[in-house]
Write a protein that holds these residues in place. Structure first.
Motif, mmCIF file in Angstrom:
data_model
loop_
_atom_site.group_PDB
_atom_site.id
_atom_site.type_symbol
_atom_site.label_atom_id
_atom_site.label_comp_id
_atom_site.label_asym_id
_atom_site.label_seq_id
_atom_site.Cartn_x
_atom_site.Cartn_y
_atom_site.Cartn_z
ATOM 1 N N SER A 1 73.732 28.317 91.652
ATOM 2 C CA SER A 1 74.438 29.739 91.297
ATOM 3 C C SER A 1 73.559 30.580 92.162
ATOM 4 O O SER A 1 74.348 31.712 92.390
ATOM 5 C CB SER A 1 74.356 29.973 89.842
ATOM 6 O OG SER A 1 74.721 28.975 89.078
ATOM 7 N N SER B 1 71.843 28.862 84.239
ATOM 8 C CA SER B 1 73.134 29.640 84.262
ATOM 9 C C SER B 1 74.068 29.093 83.504
ATOM 10 O O SER B 1 75.425 29.651 83.362
ATOM 11 C CB SER B 1 73.897 29.929 85.796
ATOM 12 O OG SER B 1 74.034 28.637 86.263
ATOM 13 N N PHE C 1 79.820 27.314 87.322
ATOM 14 C CA PHE C 1 78.446 27.425 87.850
ATOM 15 C C PHE C 1 78.251 28.096 88.989
ATOM 16 O O PHE C 1 77.147 29.000 89.213
ATOM 17 C CB PHE C 1 77.705 26.040 87.915
ATOM 18 C CG PHE C 1 77.433 25.507 86.495
ATOM 19 C CD1 PHE C 1 76.354 25.745 85.663
ATOM 20 C CD2 PHE C 1 78.297 24.850 85.848
ATOM 21 C CE1 PHE C 1 76.272 25.228 84.401
ATOM 22 C CE2 PHE C 1 78.104 23.999 84.844
ATOM 23 C CZ PHE C 1 77.153 24.310 83.790
#
Length: 461
Positions: A187, A306, A351
């Motif tokens: 990410s 994330s 993601f």
């Protein structure tokens, strides 16, 4: 020695995130000073959270995959490189010598950078160190130099920590997660790319005034703007595009099934993330206490996966819309050289966009346009790296059942992977260039952060 390292890597890969991470987190919690029962409970809860997220992501792919293949078949485009997803990347990472030593080496590097003041992030997301090991393993395998691979993995860690520090203020404010950053290999790079894209979007007449965050959509459309109903609608449209109505009865059932399943994803994914957070919070608190005691007066962030933000309505809605958009983009770019058929990693698009959404201030339209741009560019990276990824994955023991070239959206199409692969294969000179540039960026982020703190202090005074 080599065989021992490879066996350790293979055991770690076989365990998978849902087993390996609880073990690592438990050991990490004890090392931070937690009592074993509390650390063990946190580790198990994190494992349960990952299983829950995995089930929902599996549901997403199980429903989206057939519709995606149907959509690609309708355009009759030959995309001969198959996206086999992150498992191939993980096989490269943990199937290599770099992967075997990645976690202790990179954790030590993180602690040293934190102590030296070159980062504010303590990355406790140990499982996802494999992203750095993937880049290092790819370079080590193609150059035949283990030390080059380790060096590249360390530089990738340094740059990702700097990116996490840079993006943290905006992401913390948007998601309301104080003192949290996201040094996630999938990410982090996309947050940086989103910044200039958002600058451009702010200067496009009409487009810059479009409000498309979840709250604005729900206020405007009422019940039809709710995330659950939005997921249902996206499922119907994707199903109609993928299945058509060639066999009305069967296709209508499949389309309705896709709609209700995507509605379920919108509701269930945030709840699975909440379970993951229940396990992460005690470890996060222990890490904060550990660092505060040893580095008093220092501001720092806890680096997490994330995954904890992919359940946000804007992230899920953006991701679901990007599924057909990604397929259409791949098809449209085929004449220009793209050969990758997005497939398995369609389910991991959340993601990719998770840290872009805050930069776009939660605007779903901007996030979809920005996501399409970065994924479209990434398809060319994935195409270029496919021969190397295929060779290295097979050498690492990944079972390539396609019989042809393979790649992935998660790491194969990542701009950081492309950049590090390119410079890493230039030899030590290229690696030195990467190190200098990454260190310069980290220093700039720290200076910028200190200036921001000083400005806040002046305002408060």
């Amino acid at each position: 020695m080599n065989e021992a390292l490879e066996q350790i890597s293979q055991i770690f890969l076989d365990l998978g995130a849902s087993i390996a991470l609880p073990i690592l987190i438990t050991l990490f919690g004890v090392a931070l000073g937690q009592k074993f029962p509390k650390a063990f409970r946190a580790g198990v809860m994190i494992g349960i959270g990952f299983i829950g997220i995995g089930l929902i992501v599996g549901l997403l792919f199980g429903q989206v995959g057939p519709a995606a293949q149907g959509l690609a078949a309708r355009f009759n485009v030959n995309l001969d490189i198959v996206d086999v997803g992150w498992p191939a990347s993980a096989a490269i990472a943990f199937g290599s010598q770099v992967g075997a030593v990645a976690i202790p080496v990179l954790l030590l590097l993180n602690v040293l950078l934190l102590a030296a003041g070159l980062t504010k992030t303590l990355n406790i997301d140990l499982w996802n160190y494999w992203h750095f090991a993937f880049i290092g393993g790819l370079v080590a395998a193609t150059t035949g130099n283990f030390l080059m691979g380790i060096a590249v993995a360390c530089i990738a860690m340094l740059l990702t920590l700097a990116l996490a520090d840079w993006a943290a203020p905006k992401i913390q404010a948007h998601y309301d997660y104080p003192d949290i950053s996201f040094p996630h290999g999938t990410s982090a790079a996309y947050a940086l790319i989103a910044a200039p894209l958002n600058w451009v979007f702010d200067r496009i007449p009409g487009f810059n005034k479009l409000k498309a965050d979840p709250d604005s959509i729900q206020k405007r459309f009422g019940i039809f703007g709710e995330s659950m109903i939005l997921g249902f609608g996206i499922g119907l449209l994707l199903g109609l595009a993928g299945y058509g109505l060639d066999e009305p009865r069967a296709d209508i059932i499949a389309i309705l099934g896709l709609g209700i399943n995507l509605a379920a994803v919108m509701v269930l994914l945030p709840r699975m993330v909440a379970i993951l957070m229940e396990g992460l919070i005690p470890i996060s608190d222990a890490a904060r206490a550990f660092v505060t005691k040893r580095l008093p007066g220092r501001e720092f962030y806890i680096g997490l996966d994330s995954a904890i933000v992919i359940g946000q309505p804007a992230v899920i809605a953006t991701s679901l819309i990007l599924v057909p958009v990604t397929l259409l983009t791949a098809i449209a770019l085929a004449p220009l050289g793209n050969r990758v058929l997005p497939l398995v990693d369609l389910a991991t698009i959340p993601f990719i966009v998770a840290l872009m959404v805050p930069i776009f201030r939660g605007n779903i339209v901007r996030s979809v346009v920005g996501g399409a741009i970065v994924i479209g560019a990434g398809l060319f990276i994935a195409t270029a790296l496919a021969p190397s990824i295929t060779k290295v994955a097979e050498n690492a023991g990944f079972q390539n059942e396609t019989g042809g070239l393979i790649s992935s959206l998660v790491d194969g199409a990542n701009p950081m992977t492309g950049m590090f692969y390119l410079f890493g294969n230039m030899g030590w000179l290229g690696i030195a260039g990467l190190a200098v540039a990454s260190l310069a960026f980290a220093v700039w982020v720290r200076i910028r952060g200190k200036a921001r703190v000083a400005d806040k202090a002046k305002v408060a005074a």
